[in-house]
Structure formats: C-alpha cells, structure tokens
Design a protein around this motif. Sequence first.
Motif, PDB file in Angstrom:
ATOM      1  N   ASN A   1       4.815 -26.386  31.701  1.00  0.00           N
ATOM      2  CA  ASN A   1       5.724 -25.655  32.569  1.00  0.00           C
ATOM      3  C   ASN A   1       6.961 -26.438  32.983  1.00  0.00           C
ATOM      4  OD1 ASN A   1       3.974 -23.245  33.027  1.00  0.00           O
ATOM      5  ND2 ASN A   1       2.626 -24.798  33.881  1.00  0.00           N
ATOM      6  N   LYS A   2       7.243 -27.563  32.335  1.00  0.00           N
ATOM      7  CA  LYS A   2       8.287 -28.445  32.840  1.00  0.00           C
ATOM      8  C   LYS A   2       9.682 -27.838  32.786  1.00  0.00           C
ATOM      9  CE  LYS A   2       8.521 -30.957  28.426  1.00  0.00           C
ATOM     10  NZ  LYS A   2       8.337 -32.284  27.817  1.00  0.00           N
ATOM     11  N   THR A   3       9.856 -26.788  31.996  1.00  0.00           N
ATOM     12  CA  THR A   3      11.164 -26.129  31.966  1.00  0.00           C
ATOM     13  C   THR A   3      11.206 -24.898  32.839  1.00  0.00           C
ATOM     14  OG1 THR A   3      10.527 -24.802  30.054  1.00  0.00           O
ATOM     15  CG2 THR A   3      11.590 -26.932  29.618  1.00  0.00           C
ATOM     16  N   SER A   4      10.092 -24.602  33.537  1.00  0.00           N
ATOM     17  CA  SER A   4      10.073 -23.369  34.329  1.00  0.00           C
ATOM     18  C   SER A   4       9.767 -23.615  35.782  1.00  0.00           C
ATOM     19  CB  SER A   4       9.075 -22.374  33.718  1.00  0.00           C
ATOM     20  OG  SER A   4       7.783 -22.959  33.632  1.00  0.00           O
ATOM     21  N   GLN A   5       8.522 -23.348  36.199  1.00  0.00           N
ATOM     22  CA  GLN A   5       8.209 -23.215  37.605  1.00  0.00           C
ATOM     23  C   GLN A   5       8.430 -24.471  38.428  1.00  0.00           C
ATOM     24  OE1 GLN A   5       4.205 -21.832  37.660  1.00  0.00           O
ATOM     25  NE2 GLN A   5       4.739 -19.811  36.907  1.00  0.00           N
ATOM     26  N   ASN A   6       7.925 -25.603  37.982  1.00  0.00           N
ATOM     27  CA  ASN A   6       7.925 -26.780  38.826  1.00  0.00           C
ATOM     28  C   ASN A   6       9.305 -27.344  39.088  1.00  0.00           C
ATOM     29  OD1 ASN A   6       5.215 -26.786  39.252  1.00  0.00           O
ATOM     30  ND2 ASN A   6       4.735 -28.233  37.620  1.00  0.00           N
ATOM     31  N   ASN A   7      10.327 -26.932  38.342  1.00  0.00           N
ATOM     32  CA  ASN A   7      11.662 -27.452  38.530  1.00  0.00           C
ATOM     33  C   ASN A   7      12.545 -26.516  39.339  1.00  0.00           C
ATOM     34  OD1 ASN A   7      11.221 -29.842  37.090  1.00  0.00           O
ATOM     35  ND2 ASN A   7      11.511 -28.798  35.147  1.00  0.00           N
ATOM     36  N   ARG A   8      11.991 -25.470  39.907  1.00  0.00           N
ATOM     37  CA  ARG A   8      12.763 -24.555  40.721  1.00  0.00           C
ATOM     38  C   ARG A   8      12.258 -24.598  42.154  1.00  0.00           C
ATOM     39  NH1 ARG A   8      11.580 -20.815  36.635  1.00  0.00           N
ATOM     40  NH2 ARG A   8      10.504 -19.521  38.150  1.00  0.00           N
ATOM     41  N   LEU A   9      13.194 -24.554  43.106  1.00  0.00           N
ATOM     42  CA  LEU A   9      12.836 -24.746  44.505  1.00  0.00           C
ATOM     43  C   LEU A   9      11.977 -23.634  45.067  1.00  0.00           C
ATOM     44  CD1 LEU A   9      16.193 -26.130  45.932  1.00  0.00           C
ATOM     45  CD2 LEU A   9      14.087 -27.383  45.525  1.00  0.00           C
ATOM     46  N   PHE A  10      12.092 -22.406  44.544  1.00  0.00           N
ATOM     47  CA  PHE A  10      11.319 -21.297  45.080  1.00  0.00           C
ATOM     48  C   PHE A  10      10.182 -20.894  44.142  1.00  0.00           C
ATOM     49  CE2 PHE A  10      15.324 -20.730  47.428  1.00  0.00           C
ATOM     50  CZ  PHE A  10      14.815 -20.670  48.710  1.00  0.00           C
ATOM     51  N   SER A  11       9.743 -21.816  43.288  1.00  0.00           N
ATOM     52  CA  SER A  11       8.710 -21.484  42.317  1.00  0.00           C
ATOM     53  C   SER A  11       7.323 -21.657  42.921  1.00  0.00           C
ATOM     54  CB  SER A  11       8.847 -22.367  41.066  1.00  0.00           C
ATOM     55  OG  SER A  11       8.698 -23.721  41.421  1.00  0.00           O
ATOM     56  N   PHE A  12       6.973 -20.708  43.799  1.00  0.00           N
ATOM     57  CA  PHE A  12       5.616 -20.667  44.322  1.00  0.00           C
ATOM     58  C   PHE A  12       5.211 -19.212  44.461  1.00  0.00           C
ATOM     59  CE2 PHE A  12       8.462 -21.079  47.994  1.00  0.00           C
ATOM     60  CZ  PHE A  12       8.100 -19.997  48.769  1.00  0.00           C
ATOM     61  N   GLU A  13       3.959 -19.011  44.778  1.00  0.00           N
ATOM     62  CA  GLU A  13       3.389 -17.665  44.824  1.00  0.00           C
ATOM     63  C   GLU A  13       4.138 -16.768  45.823  1.00  0.00           C
ATOM     64  OE1 GLU A  13      -0.806 -16.298  46.409  1.00  0.00           O
ATOM     65  OE2 GLU A  13      -1.016 -17.568  44.624  1.00  0.00           O
TER      66      GLU A  13
ATOM     67  N   SER B   1       3.442 -14.053  47.237  1.00  0.00           N
ATOM     68  CA  SER B   1       2.627 -13.463  48.302  1.00  0.00           C
ATOM     69  C   SER B   1       2.529 -14.359  49.531  1.00  0.00           C
ATOM     70  CB  SER B   1       1.217 -13.150  47.782  1.00  0.00           C
ATOM     71  OG  SER B   1       0.546 -14.332  47.384  1.00  0.00           O
ATOM     72  N   LEU B   2       3.023 -15.606  49.431  1.00  0.00           N
ATOM     73  CA  LEU B   2       3.008 -16.499  50.589  1.00  0.00           C
ATOM     74  C   LEU B   2       4.098 -16.152  51.606  1.00  0.00           C
ATOM     75  CD1 LEU B   2       2.430 -19.972  48.894  1.00  0.00           C
ATOM     76  CD2 LEU B   2       0.826 -18.751  50.362  1.00  0.00           C
ATOM     77  N   TRP B   3       5.140 -15.453  51.189  1.00  0.00           N
ATOM     78  CA  TRP B   3       6.264 -15.198  52.081  1.00  0.00           C
ATOM     79  C   TRP B   3       5.877 -14.464  53.364  1.00  0.00           C
ATOM     80  CZ3 TRP B   3      10.472 -17.800  52.390  1.00  0.00           C
ATOM     81  CH2 TRP B   3      11.048 -18.360  51.255  1.00  0.00           C
TER      82      TRP B   3
ATOM     83  N   GLY C   1       6.719 -27.560  50.965  1.00  0.00           N
ATOM     84  CA  GLY C   1       8.049 -27.970  51.380  1.00  0.00           C
ATOM     85  C   GLY C   1       8.801 -26.862  52.097  1.00  0.00           C
ATOM     86  N   VAL C   2       8.798 -25.659  51.523  1.00  0.00           N
ATOM     87  CA  VAL C   2       9.460 -24.523  52.169  1.00  0.00           C
ATOM     88  C   VAL C   2       8.777 -24.191  53.494  1.00  0.00           C
ATOM     89  CG1 VAL C   2       9.969 -22.050  51.955  1.00  0.00           C
ATOM     90  CG2 VAL C   2      10.329 -23.564  50.009  1.00  0.00           C
ATOM     91  N   PHE C   3       7.456 -24.300  53.511  1.00  0.00           N
ATOM     92  CA  PHE C   3       6.710 -24.047  54.743  1.00  0.00           C
ATOM     93  C   PHE C   3       7.170 -24.976  55.862  1.00  0.00           C
ATOM     94  CE2 PHE C   3       2.868 -25.341  57.235  1.00  0.00           C
ATOM     95  CZ  PHE C   3       2.732 -24.174  57.975  1.00  0.00           C
TER      96      PHE C   3
ATOM     97  N   LYS D   1      -2.276  -2.509  57.901  1.00  0.00           N
ATOM     98  CA  LYS D   1      -3.472  -1.864  57.360  1.00  0.00           C
ATOM     99  C   LYS D   1      -4.167  -2.731  56.316  1.00  0.00           C
ATOM    100  CE  LYS D   1      -1.959   2.920  58.154  1.00  0.00           C
ATOM    101  NZ  LYS D   1      -1.668   4.227  57.531  1.00  0.00           N
ATOM    102  N   ARG D   2      -3.400  -3.330  55.431  1.00  0.00           N
ATOM    103  CA  ARG D   2      -3.999  -4.118  54.349  1.00  0.00           C
ATOM    104  C   ARG D   2      -4.019  -5.611  54.682  1.00  0.00           C
ATOM    105  NH1 ARG D   2      -1.455  -1.447  48.810  1.00  0.00           N
ATOM    106  NH2 ARG D   2      -2.239   0.676  49.149  1.00  0.00           N
ATOM    107  N   GLY D   3      -3.495  -5.960  55.813  1.00  0.00           N
ATOM    108  CA  GLY D   3      -3.448  -7.356  56.188  1.00  0.00           C
ATOM    109  C   GLY D   3      -2.410  -8.123  55.380  1.00  0.00           C
ATOM    110  N   LEU D   4      -2.385  -9.416  55.552  1.00  0.00           N
ATOM    111  CA  LEU D   4      -1.480 -10.274  54.789  1.00  0.00           C
ATOM    112  C   LEU D   4      -1.990 -10.433  53.367  1.00  0.00           C
ATOM    113  CD1 LEU D   4      -0.815 -12.947  57.546  1.00  0.00           C
ATOM    114  CD2 LEU D   4       0.761 -11.182  56.782  1.00  0.00           C
ATOM    115  N   PRO D   5      -1.103 -10.650  52.390  1.00  0.00           N
ATOM    116  CA  PRO D   5      -1.518 -10.695  50.976  1.00  0.00           C
ATOM    117  C   PRO D   5      -2.535 -11.793  50.666  1.00  0.00           C
ATOM    118  CG  PRO D   5       0.866 -10.507  51.178  1.00  0.00           C
ATOM    119  CD  PRO D   5       0.356 -10.785  52.552  1.00  0.00           C
TER     120      PRO D   5
END
Length: 395
Positions: A203-215, A217-219, A339-341, A387-391
């Motif tokens: 994944n070195k060219t995708s997720q881990n090198n972007r600042l907002f690359s996390f799940e 549903s955490l937002w 980090g964002v948290f 109703k469905r709670g947090l993700p």
Amino acid sequence: MQKISPNIWALGWVSFFTDLATAMIKPLIPIYVVLVLNQGMDKLGYVLAITAFVSYVFRWGSGYLSDKYQVTKPLLLVGYGLSAIMKPMFAYTASWGGVAVISATERLGKAIRSAPKDVLISASAQSNNQGKAFGIHKTLDIAGETLGGIIAFLLLSWLGQSPEFIRTIFELTIIPGVIGVLILWFFVTDVVKKQNSAAMNQNKTSQNNRLFSFEPSLWPWFIVYFVAVFFMMSDAFMVVRGSEIGIETHWLPLLMVTSALTQTLISYQVGQRLDAQGAQFLLKVGLWAGVFSILLLLFQNTMAIILAFVLQGVFVVSTLNAMRARIGQSSQGKGNAYGVFYFGVALASALGSLVVGHLWEYMSAYGALVFSGVGLTLLLFTVSLLKRGLPSPQN
C-alpha cells in the motif's frame, strides 16, 4: 492479564514516571497563575488554550509519520525526552506568559508521542485484547498521576506554598522524567515496522501516505468526542473552583489525585467492558459521568467538589479508552487516525478553555458551569437518540 506483551508493560511504566512528573506540576499551574501571580481566569484560559493549540499539528503529524515510515520508538524518545527537559523550566518563569510558553513547549512532547504510542500499544496487543492493552497502560499511566499528585500535596504541606517552594517542586520533576526516558530506551521495542512491512509494500503508494487515509466510519466518533472535550470542564478550572469554595491551597492537588485514583481503580475494568460490551456503551457512560460532574460543581460544598472529580475521572477513562480502542479496531491507517484524533482533541480543548475562561472571568463561575453542563447534556441526548448508534468497525 494473559497474553499481554512486555512492550505494553514497559510503555505503561514509561507513562507512569512521566505522568508522575506531570502530576507534580499540573495542580500547581492554576495555583501559580491565579493564586500566586494573581492573574484572572481568562489568563488561565489563555495558558490552557495556548498549551493545547501549539501542540495540535504535531499530534497529527506524528501519527502520519508513524504510518508512513512504520516507526514509533524514535518519535517516542523525542516526545518523552522533550517533556522531561521542559518541566523543570517552570521554575524559571515569573509571568502567565512564561508559564504558557513553557507549558506549550512541554506539551509538544506529549503531542509528538501520543499517536505513535497508541499505534505501538495496538500493534503489541492481539486484536481481541485491545481493550485490556489500553486498560493496563491507562492503569499505570494514572497510577503515576495519582502518586505525583500525592507527592505535590506532601511537598506543599512540608515546604510551604511560597513561590520559591513551588519552583523547587518544578525542578524536582527532572528525576521521574529521566527515569521514564531510560525505561523507554532500554526496554521498549519498536514492533510496528516488523508487523506492517508486508502491508506497507502493498500500500505504499496509496493509503499510508495520505493524511486522511483511515476508516471513514471513525468520523462520527471523532465529532462526538471533540464536542464532549469542548464542553467538559478542564481539571485546572475545577481546581480553581475548589479554591473558590474554601478548600485550602495545599489540599488542592489531592482533588486531582481523586480523579487520577478513580481512573486507576477502574481502568482495567473499563478495558474489560470495552472488549465485552463495546466502545459505544462506554462512551455513553463517560458522557453521563461528565454531565453529573459539572452539575456537582455548582454546589458550594467540599464533598460535592470531591465527587465531581471522581466523576471527571470516570469521564476521562471511559471516553478516552473507548475512543482509543475503537481506533485500534480499525482496518487501516491507525497512525493517521490517532493523529487526526489528537489534533481534534487539542483544538476542541483549546477553544473550550478560551470560552470557559472568558465566561468565568467576565460573567461568573456559574455562567461557565451552566454553559458546560447544558452542552454536554445536549450531546448525550443526541447520541442516545441515534437509532443505529455510531458506526461499527469496517471489516
């Protein structure tokens, strides 16, 4: 406590000694600014806000660097080392501005280490033991905080409460700070790179090198927690509230000890509850505790103030461990998520401190407390009505 990595225990002891030093100075900062330097509550609000705000970029950036380069220990050494060096510097300040600068710089150390520390704890624990791992770490963390507050109380009682003796206490924090750094250097292993090298290659060219690359549903979880932090009364303001109702200065550190001891006693049980009942349940428990903590601060009664600190401890350990464990359950970009948290926590707490400090100084303590209590209550009911709670975590 089976299958708990030695790495988690070592990190716990690092936090124990670091937080022991922190707790020796933490109750002294509001005492020093408001009672010794005779500055207003708005100035204390500035100190707390500057301290949080200066550190926010590094809370985010350290998580990003941890994910990108798959390392944690170098960041931890820098973070814990900076905190150990800066705490004694409070002894050489004589104005609220100086306190703000030293406090902000010292907190940079915490900012740098926070996300990598959580990543390393999560990587050192099995997936079904995330709650226990964070619970054990938090137990040692808060145990150090408890002992540090007791030491501050004893030193104030024995040495006196003059500015000179308070500065002596600041200088003594170098001892536990250095011990924590030495434990980190010799006994903590950086396991993140070993565990994630294969995933990084994929994944070195995708997720881990972007600042907002996390799940994603955490937002919603982040938003709820950030709002809670904004409205929840800082323990520094709570200490001043204790002074206002007549609690003597040398007893004030024990109020923070009450909160820390509560967290120590319940942290492991909270971790078990997290694994058994989930993060959302504990998040709601923490919000209820926060609401009642603020309500008790409205009373001019020593026992009410003590109980407010007990419930503040429940709020901290329940909500924070719920969030840390929920992020630990995510499938990607944990360092970025942590980090964002912490970025959001710092920003929310800074804004909250500014608002509360100004309301307290220019309106009244009651105005500030009502603001905090109403805000937390509305947040609690909003979360409860979903109703469905947090993700849930994504697979």
